[in-house]
Write a protein that holds these residues in place. Structure first.
Motif, short mmCIF file in Angstrom:
data_model
loop_
_atom_site.label_atom_id
_atom_site.label_comp_id
_atom_site.label_asym_id
_atom_site.label_seq_id
_atom_site.Cartn_x
_atom_site.Cartn_y
_atom_site.Cartn_z
N ASP A 249 5.64 -2.50 -7.30
CA ASP A 249 4.40 -2.17 -7.74
C ASP A 249 3.85 -3.08 -8.63
OD1 ASP A 249 4.58 0.48 -6.60
OD2 ASP A 249 5.05 1.51 -8.60
N LEU A 250 2.58 -3.94 -7.88
CA LEU A 250 1.81 -4.77 -8.70
C LEU A 250 0.66 -4.34 -9.60
CD1 LEU A 250 1.89 -7.53 -5.68
CD2 LEU A 250 3.58 -7.25 -7.54
N ALA A 251 0.67 -4.45 -10.73
CA ALA A 251 -0.39 -3.82 -11.62
C ALA A 251 -1.59 -4.55 -11.34
CB ALA A 251 0.18 -3.77 -13.07
N VAL A 252 -2.73 -3.71 -11.30
CA VAL A 252 -4.08 -4.56 -10.98
C VAL A 252 -5.21 -3.73 -11.75
CG1 VAL A 252 -3.79 -5.46 -8.81
CG2 VAL A 252 -4.67 -3.26 -9.10
N ASP A 253 -6.22 -4.14 -12.13
CA ASP A 253 -7.32 -3.58 -12.78
C ASP A 253 -8.06 -2.95 -11.95
OD1 ASP A 253 -6.34 -4.38 -15.52
OD2 ASP A 253 -7.32 -6.22 -15.35
N SER A 254 -8.57 -3.65 -10.74
CA SER A 254 -9.24 -2.90 -9.69
C SER A 254 -8.47 -3.42 -8.43
CB SER A 254 -11.00 -3.09 -10.08
OG SER A 254 -11.07 -4.89 -9.77
N TYR A 255 -9.39 -2.87 -7.27
CA TYR A 255 -8.63 -3.21 -6.18
C TYR A 255 -9.18 -4.09 -5.19
CZ TYR A 255 -5.81 1.39 -6.62
OH TYR A 255 -5.01 1.94 -7.31
N GLU A 256 -10.58 -4.43 -5.55
CA GLU A 256 -11.33 -5.36 -4.43
C GLU A 256 -10.84 -6.52 -4.28
OE1 GLU A 256 -12.75 -3.33 -6.75
OE2 GLU A 256 -13.72 -1.62 -5.55
N ARG B 23 -7.53 7.24 -6.12
CA ARG B 23 -6.17 7.39 -6.12
C ARG B 23 -5.49 6.04 -6.90
NH1 ARG B 23 -2.72 7.62 -0.72
NH2 ARG B 23 -2.85 5.51 -1.11
N GLY B 24 -4.47 6.29 -7.65
CA GLY B 24 -3.81 5.20 -8.72
C GLY B 24 -2.84 4.01 -7.85
N PHE B 25 -2.94 3.93 -6.57
CA PHE B 25 -2.09 3.09 -5.86
C PHE B 25 -2.69 3.05 -4.47
CE2 PHE B 25 -0.16 6.89 -4.96
CZ PHE B 25 0.23 7.04 -3.80
N ARG B 26 -2.47 1.69 -3.76
CA ARG B 26 -2.67 1.70 -2.44
C ARG B 26 -1.39 0.91 -1.86
NH1 ARG B 26 -7.98 1.29 -0.70
NH2 ARG B 26 -7.39 -0.05 1.08
N VAL B 27 -1.04 1.22 -0.58
CA VAL B 27 0.59 0.64 -0.15
C VAL B 27 0.09 -0.41 1.05
CG1 VAL B 27 2.32 1.52 0.91
CG2 VAL B 27 1.23 2.90 -0.51
N TYR B 28 0.97 -1.53 0.98
CA TYR B 28 0.82 -2.57 1.86
C TYR B 28 2.21 -3.17 2.38
CZ TYR B 28 -3.76 -3.06 -0.22
OH TYR B 28 -5.02 -2.96 -0.94
N ALA B 29 2.25 -3.77 3.48
CA ALA B 29 3.51 -4.47 3.90
C ALA B 29 3.11 -6.01 3.58
CB ALA B 29 3.97 -4.15 5.15
N PHE C 256 4.88 -2.73 -0.61
CA PHE C 256 4.49 -3.00 -1.88
C PHE C 256 3.20 -2.32 -2.08
CE2 PHE C 256 2.15 -6.29 -0.01
CZ PHE C 256 0.94 -6.36 -0.79
N CYS C 257 2.94 -1.84 -3.30
CA CYS C 257 1.64 -1.48 -3.85
C CYS C 257 0.89 -2.10 -4.89
CB CYS C 257 2.00 0.01 -4.53
SG CYS C 257 2.98 1.20 -3.50
#
Length: 127
Positions: free
Chosen positions: A75-82, A108-114, A121-122
């Motif tokens: 899980d990689l913490a971020v302040d925003s997603y863009e 939603r509090g997370f987005r999932v990637y490969a 990872f999120c």
């Protein structure tokens, strides 16, 4: 350190190309690849727990969300997603859930990637 203390030495991701995967996560996290890396073992330099990458000859990527052999993810913490989303995509990540680019209304509090080797990872805004 006494004989009863235990601490994380490294979090290691198996992969077919350790240097390539280390460069991906190094770019995501703003960390350099350690100078003493080898063809079989690469670490990111920095403070905190070590993130390392190990070559596995017959590597098989995890299948998300239900397939084996997924056993863990970052899980990689971020302040925003863009901006983090754009960075991840530019470095070779694949969006898994949701696949659409982030919208301002995404709550939603997370987005999932490969990652490029297929590890899930999120990006997370949750603390």
């Amino acid at each position: 350190m006494s004989g009863t203390e235990v601490r994380i030495g490294a979090y290691v991701l198996d992969c077919p190309d350790p240097l390539a995967l280390a460069r991906f996560y190094g770019s995501m996290l703003g960390l350099p690849v350690a100078d003493d890396s080898t063809d079989r073992w690469v670490e990111l330099a920095g403070d905190g727990p070590t993130l390392a990458f190990q070559r596995v000859a017959d590597y098989e990527p995890p299948r998300w969300p239900d397939g084996l052999p997924q056993q863990a993810h970052l899980d990689l913490a971020v302040d925003s997603y863009e901006a983090p989303h754009a960075l991840a995509i530019s470095l070779g990540a694949t969006p898994l859930d949701p696949v659409e680019p982030p919208a301002p209304s995404f709550s939603r509090g997370f987005r999932v990637y490969a990652d490029p080797a297929g590890h899930p990872f999120c990006l997370c805004t949750c603390d």
